[in-house]
Each structure stands twice: as C-alpha cells, then as structure tokens.
Design an enzyme around this catalytic site. Structure first.
Site, PDB file in Angstrom:
ATOM      1  CE  LYS A  76      -4.147  12.600  -9.441  1.00 38.36           C
ATOM      2  NZ  LYS A  76      -2.648  11.583 -10.100  1.00 38.36           N
TER       3      LYS A  76
ATOM      4  CB  SER B  57      -4.896  14.560 -13.657  1.00 35.68           C
ATOM      5  OG  SER B  57      -6.031  14.631 -14.365  1.00 35.68           O
TER       6      SER B  57
ATOM      7  CE1 TYR C 203      -8.117  11.767  -9.549  1.00 39.96           C
ATOM      8  CE2 TYR C 203      -8.518  14.005 -11.203  1.00 39.96           C
ATOM      9  CZ  TYR C 203      -7.692  12.826 -10.593  1.00 39.96           C
ATOM     10  OH  TYR C 203      -6.598  12.053 -11.810  1.00 39.96           O
TER      11      TYR C 203
ATOM     12  CG  ASP D 232      -2.679   0.971   1.312  1.00 35.13           C
ATOM     13  OD1 ASP D 232      -1.963   2.082   0.432  1.00 35.13           O
ATOM     14  OD2 ASP D 232      -2.873   0.439   1.615  1.00 35.13           O
TER      15      ASP D 232
END
Length: 283
Positions: A168, A151, A164, A68
């Site tokens: 990013k 992204s 999100y 992880d």
C-alpha cells in the site's frame, strides 16, 4: 422543480472498476450508477460479477467482464469491451486487492513470506499498474481521471502485516508518479479507506484465499479504535466510503485536483492502532 430530475455528479460518464464483484468495488459501482455513470466491473469470478449486474436492475448501464488484473491481455480486452459497449472511458478505479490478515514477519518462514509477497504485490501493485497501462489512452481522449483505492496502511503501520503495508505504500508512490506522468490530460487521485465489513480475501499462497474479513471478525474487531464509529454506526459498510470516489471522479467538482489522497479511514491516525500491530505479535 416539479417534473425534473437532478443530474448526478457523474452524469454521462463511463467508469471501469477492478475488483467490482464485492466490497468497496461493488459499492463504488452502485454509487456511480446512482450518480449517472455507466459502469464496467472487472474481476475473476464471472458469476459474482453477473450477480452484481442483475442486482442493480440497470443492465443497460452496467457490464461485468471476467479477467485477472495480473494479465495485461485480459485488461486490454476489457477496456476494448468498455469502449465498444459505452463509447468511451472517463473514470478508472484500480481497486482489486487482497489482504495479508496482519501476518507478521515473525509468523512466516522465508518460503511462505516470499510466496505471499509475490502474490500480493502482483495483485495489489502490478495489477494497478497494468490496469492503468491498459486504460490511459482512452482516458487521454476524454480528459478523464483515475481514482485508486488505497488504505490506512498507505500511511500508518499495523493496517496489515509487513507485506500488505509495503504494497500500500508502493501504491501511494505509484499514484504520485502516475499523477506526474499523465498530467495534464489525466488526473490521478486516491481514497485511503479504513477497515470495513467486506469480502476481502487473503493470499492463496499461504492458505488465506477463502478467508474474508466479514467472516473472520466481529464488528467490534473491525471498528477497533476508530474515533468516529461511536457516532456513525454504519460507517464500516462499503457504501459509506463511496463519497470521496464520487468527488474525485467528478470533472466539475475536482477538475483541479490531482496527486491527492482522501483519507476516509474514520480518523484512525488520530488514535492509532495500539496493540493491533501485526496481529498483536511483539518481540
């Protein structure tokens, strides 16, 4: 020249890729193998990693390690396994991540928003930082490099929801800082990918762990307003985003590039997202 095989751009290199069991991580692993590298893929699902290893037919050059990215100990162990198996580390690809499925701040209460933030930032941002911390010493030895998956949401709104997008943008800042801190011995660059047909999941904390992009959206919804899709029909498949990862990882072809991001998003910034913003929610 008859009887000779051209070397790939990454011939003899060793790469470590987080989130390598599916999506862009798997595609980059396969492309790196084709370019002559040996590869270690890291992720939470041991069976999924093993399936990727077996599918390549090159078990001598690829290793799957379960762990992880939120756990520093498992990352250090995985880097140690990489060096024990292949002798060194040249390329690090922090890639493991989750998406918030465009959840607007108007659609989550405070408790859910807080839980989604903690989980998503722990994977998308802290996971990148911990991956680099575990690997930078080995990268210094080889004058290696880091290629981070970013992204379109690292530059523009509406590539995700508030959580999100914030993660990013944070990764974009992290890339710049790491490029500064690790110079001149380690180059740090990134690829800002666009929407693709992938198994990317959402936060477990808000019930989205079992949801995937490929299982949730029609092709037309994934492509959206992308200017290049009409001319490049396969450009939402993960394999079609791997070229910049090869370029930036190549010591020969990008040896003087650091702190840069290739926007491989099909030109979405030219046209914008329109009414896709935050799931189409507007006040």
């Amino acid at each position: 020249m008859s009887g000779t095989t051209a070397a790939g751009w990454l011939d003899g290199d060793v790469a470590f890729i987080t989130g390598g069991g599916s999506g862009i991580g798997k595609a980059v692993a396969e492309r790196y193998l084709a370019e002559g590298a040996s590869v270690v893929i890291f992720g939470r699902d041991k069976d999924k990693l093993q399936a990727v290893v077996e599918s390549t037919g090159q078990e001598e050059r690829i290793l799957g390690v379960a762990g992880d990215v939120r756990d520093p100990e498992s990352l250090h162990d995985a880097i140690a396994q990489t060096v024990a198996r292949f002798g060194k580390l040249d390329i690090l690809v922090p890639n493991a991540g989750i998406w918030d499925y465009n959840r607007s701040v108007t659609r989550l209460d405070g408790a859910d928003l807080g839980a989604a933030f903690d989980e998503l930032f722990a994977i998308n941002v802290k996971g990148y930082l911990l991956t680099v911390e575990a690997a930078w010493r080995e990268l210094v030895k080889t004058r290696g490099n880091i290629v981070m998956t970013l992204s379109n949401a690292s530059f523009y709104t509406a590539g995700g929801g508030a959580v999100y997008t914030a993660s990013k943008f944070a990764c974009r800042g992290l890339l710049n800082q790491l490029a500064y801190e690790l110079a001149p011995k380690v180059r740090v660059n990134g690829v800002a990918v666009g929407a693709m047909n992938t198994d990317l999941r959402g936060p477990e904390s808000i019930g989205l762990r079992d949801r995937s992009i490929s299982g949730s959206f029609a092709r037309s919804e994934i492509t959206g307003n992308n200017p290049l899709i009409p001319l490049h029909d396969s450009s939402i498949e993960p394999k079609d985003f791997t070229g910049p990862y090869v370029l930036l990882a190549s010591k020969t072809n990008s040896g003087n590039i650091t702190g840069n991001i290739v926007q491989a998003d099909g030109g979405i910034g030219v046209r914008g997202f329109g009414d896709r913003a935050a799931g189409g929610d507007h006040l």
